[in-house]
Design an enzyme around this catalytic site. Sequence first.
Site, PDB file in Angstrom:
ATOM      1  N   SER A  50       0.820  -1.201   0.000  1.00 17.04           N
ATOM      2  CA  SER A  50       0.000   0.000   0.000  1.00 17.04           C
ATOM      3  C   SER A  50       0.864   1.266   0.000  1.00 17.04           C
ATOM      4  CB  SER A  50      -0.942  -0.064   1.203  1.00 17.04           C
ATOM      5  OG  SER A  50      -1.908   0.938   1.158  1.00 17.04           O
ATOM      6  N   HIS A  93      -2.886  -1.508  -4.095  1.00 18.88           N
ATOM      7  CA  HIS A  93      -4.349  -1.446  -4.102  1.00 18.88           C
ATOM      8  C   HIS A  93      -4.785   0.014  -4.027  1.00 18.88           C
ATOM      9  CE1 HIS A  93      -4.637  -1.846   0.613  1.00 18.88           C
ATOM     10  NE2 HIS A  93      -3.911  -0.829   0.238  1.00 18.88           N
TER      11      HIS A  93
END
Length: 197
Positions: A98, A123
């Site tokens: 992330s 993501h």
Amino acid sequence: MIDLNEDNDNAPVQITDDRFIEQKIFDSRFVFVFGGINDKLAKDTARRLIALADQSDAPITMLVSSPGGHVESGDVIHDVVKFIGVPVNMIGSGWVASAGTHLFLAVPKERRFCLKNTRFLIHQPSGGMGGQASDIAIQAKEIIRMRERIARVIAEETGQPLEKVLKDIDRDYWMSPEEAIDYGLVSKIINSRKDIA
């Protein structure tokens, strides 16, 4: 140093204090980014990077193992790495996920490495929304804008088409070291410091 062994028959066991260890790490030009990325970690990392850049133009090595965290705190580290003007080698270990991946992408691909058991995750950003309907709409708009910005950085730094990145980050997209190399996140898997040279 403290001698923990009262028996003179054996060699003493010594513990160094934290300041000595911190100085050794600083002198070796290593910066650690471990754990969740938040304002405190961003501040500490930025301070260390700036201090090391002021000390010398020699490369800095940043070891990253992070589940991600606050996007803007990741932005601070990402931007300071570019701002200091000193070469930085990124080494992934454990997991680079992330917002951790975002700061990992602050350096050119040839300076991005990982150890053999690293996992990578990209993501889209998420966030808890609350408040009045108008505020929720504003927050949703900002998350969409953040998603597009992060996708552009991933696309630019990996060479992947933006449309593919947008599709890939729609859900959690995990990668092994080999898959991260194929994707363009990492230049090579290393086993020792000598492999960086």
